[in-house]
Design an enzyme around this catalytic site. Structure first.
Site, mmCIF file in Angstrom:
data_model
loop_
_atom_site.group_PDB
_atom_site.id
_atom_site.type_symbol
_atom_site.label_atom_id
_atom_site.label_comp_id
_atom_site.label_asym_id
_atom_site.label_seq_id
_atom_site.Cartn_x
_atom_site.Cartn_y
_atom_site.Cartn_z
ATOM 1 N N GLY A 180 0.830 -1.203 0.000
ATOM 2 C CA GLY A 180 0.000 0.000 0.000
ATOM 3 C C GLY A 180 0.859 1.244 0.000
ATOM 4 N N SER B 159 4.710 -5.502 -3.654
ATOM 5 C CA SER B 159 4.525 -4.066 -3.752
ATOM 6 C C SER B 159 5.235 -3.323 -2.626
ATOM 7 C CB SER B 159 3.028 -3.742 -3.796
ATOM 8 O OG SER B 159 2.830 -2.410 -4.205
ATOM 9 N N TYR B 160 4.495 -2.551 -1.825
ATOM 10 C CA TYR B 160 5.152 -1.820 -0.739
ATOM 11 C C TYR B 160 5.640 -2.764 0.360
ATOM 12 C CZ TYR B 160 6.493 2.195 2.036
ATOM 13 O OH TYR B 160 7.232 3.125 2.737
ATOM 14 N N ASP C 131 3.052 -5.276 -15.246
ATOM 15 C CA ASP C 131 2.727 -4.286 -14.214
ATOM 16 C C ASP C 131 3.486 -3.002 -14.542
ATOM 17 O OD1 ASP C 131 2.196 -2.884 -11.846
ATOM 18 O OD2 ASP C 131 3.822 -3.884 -10.766
ATOM 19 N N HIS D 244 0.618 -6.879 -11.363
ATOM 20 C CA HIS D 244 1.155 -6.535 -10.042
ATOM 21 C C HIS D 244 0.932 -7.655 -9.031
ATOM 22 C CE1 HIS D 244 2.644 -3.425 -7.316
ATOM 23 N NE2 HIS D 244 1.714 -3.765 -6.451
#
Length: 463
Positions: A85, A181-182, A385, A437
């Site tokens: 996020g 991701s994060y 992505d 992603h």
């Protein structure tokens, strides 16, 4: 004789105390057992979920969901999954549409089995972190306004330590940290916290390795690689590409107004109505028939409103999750929302994302620490992505200047090229062909093969 009686009495007291202590732990564990979720098919594995308080004064408590391995769980490792996020839920994404055993049906009335679930080979622990994500909460409102990388890592470590006290059978188990991701920040930062904890603890966590996908890694190289990906995939014009390269200082966390306006122009005028998390994916239709649209932020990235790529995949799964996990009967079965948080459960917290307090400029120094510490490190990229693209990851990893052990080659799954890989001294990199992603969502079979090879510590199959 009296001494012998005293000795036997002491042994009896010790054994009684130990039995009671074990009973107390088992009782706490039993309270977290999931009997069955609403609309759930019958399964052979055990599930547990609930809260672990990580900070007593503020009352910060993190929510978890454990789905044990389908076969012989006592012999399988513990795999912790984190979504990024920052502010997005591992229950919404990792558990419900990526690697977990269940999928939510179209009416959000029940669940069906994911035949490529990673709990076929490991015990999966989904953690909603930090407080404010999903069902995780804090009794101190200001916590939600000043959270960031540092607190998230420390709270996640505290969670693991206390969770293992609740589940003592996992204390000596091999542990792997995974995410996307994060979580490219969360996973290495938690690994670093564990390594520091292990140096001074009498009961070290048996951390063996990490694996991250489409991972936010380094501000400069991530941003340079992202703009390069946009241009190389014909998403932006030559003119806009050159303007971005010449105008933006990719080392900065907050760009200049001129750079921001260039980003906005590229997204509004040149991208078109696409899903940036999979540039070839069909978007989800809104109820009025229009298409869902949104803009992608620069770092920190938000894996929000994920869409599907292939026929047979539903692009609206996130909507079903937000219906399902807000159902009172579902929350009761999960032992969730016990404090009745004053907001609806959401897949991602926009408030947390906007109020993120601290973020490391580069995670590469932690990679060097992990390599020196002998951890198994795998990094993978879905190659369609455009938010944290394969070019960004390759630029970042190149800065480690690792020696090549096995040169670049195509790897296979079901006689098809699953992607490409290269093995370095201390790290394995792999791409997943045609994945967005959320790699396990778009390419579940290939993702499971990737995971199995990672756990075995073996290079990906050549045929």
């Amino acid at each position: 004789m009296a001494k012998r009686q005293i000795f036997l009495a002491m042994v009896f007291l010790f054994l009684s105390f130990s039995a009671n202590a074990d009973h107390a732990v088992n009782k706490e564990e039993e309270a977290d057992r999931i009997i069955s979720l609403p609309g759930q098919p019958k399964v052979s594995f055990q599930q547990f979920s609930g809260y672990v308080t990580v900070e007593d004064v503020a009352g910060r408590a993190l929510f978890y969901w454990l789905t044990e391995a389908t076969y012989d769980p006592l012999s399988k490792p513990l795999v912790v999954w984190l979504n990024g996020g920052p502010g997005c839920s591992s229950v919404a994404y990792g558990a419900s549409e990526e690697i977990g055993p269940f999928r939510i049906n179209k009416t959000a009335s029940g669940l069906y089995l994911n035949k490529f679930s990673w709990n076929s080979v490991a015990n999966l622990l989904f953690l909603e972190t930090p407080a404010g994500v999903g069902f995780s909460y804090t009794n101190k409102t200001s916590d939600l306004q000043d959270t960031g990388d540092i607190r998230t890592a420390k709270d996640s470590l505290q969670f693991l330590v206390r969770w293992m006290n609740r589940f003592p059978r996992y204390k000596n188990r091999q542990v792997y940290l995974t995410g996307e991701s994060y979580a490219g920040h969360y996973v290495p930062q938690l690994a670093r916290e564990i390594m520091m904890y292990n140096k001074k603890s009498k009961h070290p966590i048996n951390l063996k390795g990490i694996m991250v996908g489409n991972a936010v890694t380094d501000n400069y190289y991530d941003n340079l690689g992202t703009v390069t990906y946009w241009w190389s995939h014909a998403m932006i014009s030559d003119r806009t590409y050159q303007q971005l390269i010449n105008t933006c200082d990719f080392r900065r966390q907050k760009e200049s107004d001129e750079c921001e306006s260039l980003y906005s122009y590229a997204m509004d005028q040149e991208f078109g109505n696409i899903d940036q998390y999979n540039i070839y994916a069909p978007p989800c239709n809104n109820s009025d028939g229009s298409l869902s649209t949104r803009q992608t932020t620069r770092l920190p990235h938000r894996p929000h409103k994920m869409f599907r790529q292939i026929s047979g995949y539903d692009p609206c799964t996130e909507k079903y999750a937000e219906i399902y996990y807000n159902r009172p009967d579902v929350q009761k079965a999960l032992h969730a929302n016990v404090t009745k948080i004053p907001y609806k459960w959401t897949a991602c917290s926009e408030f947390l994302n906007r109020n993120w307090n601290d973020t490391e400029v580069s995670i590469l120094p932690i990679y060097r620490e992990m390599i020196a510490g002998g951890l198994r490190i795998w990094v993978f990229s879905g190659d369609v992505d455009s938010v944290v693209p394969v070019t960004a990851t390759r630029y970042s990893l190149a800065q480690l200047k690792l020696a090549t052990k096995i040169p670049w080659y195509p790897w296979y799954v079901k006689k098809q090229v699953g992607g490409w890989t290269e093995v370095y001294g201390g790290l394995t990199f792999a791409t997943v062909r045609g994945a967005g992603h959320e790699v396990p969502l778009f390419k579940p079979r290939a993702a499971l093969q990737l995971f199995k090879s990672f756990l075995k510590g073996e290079p990906l199959p050549r045929s």
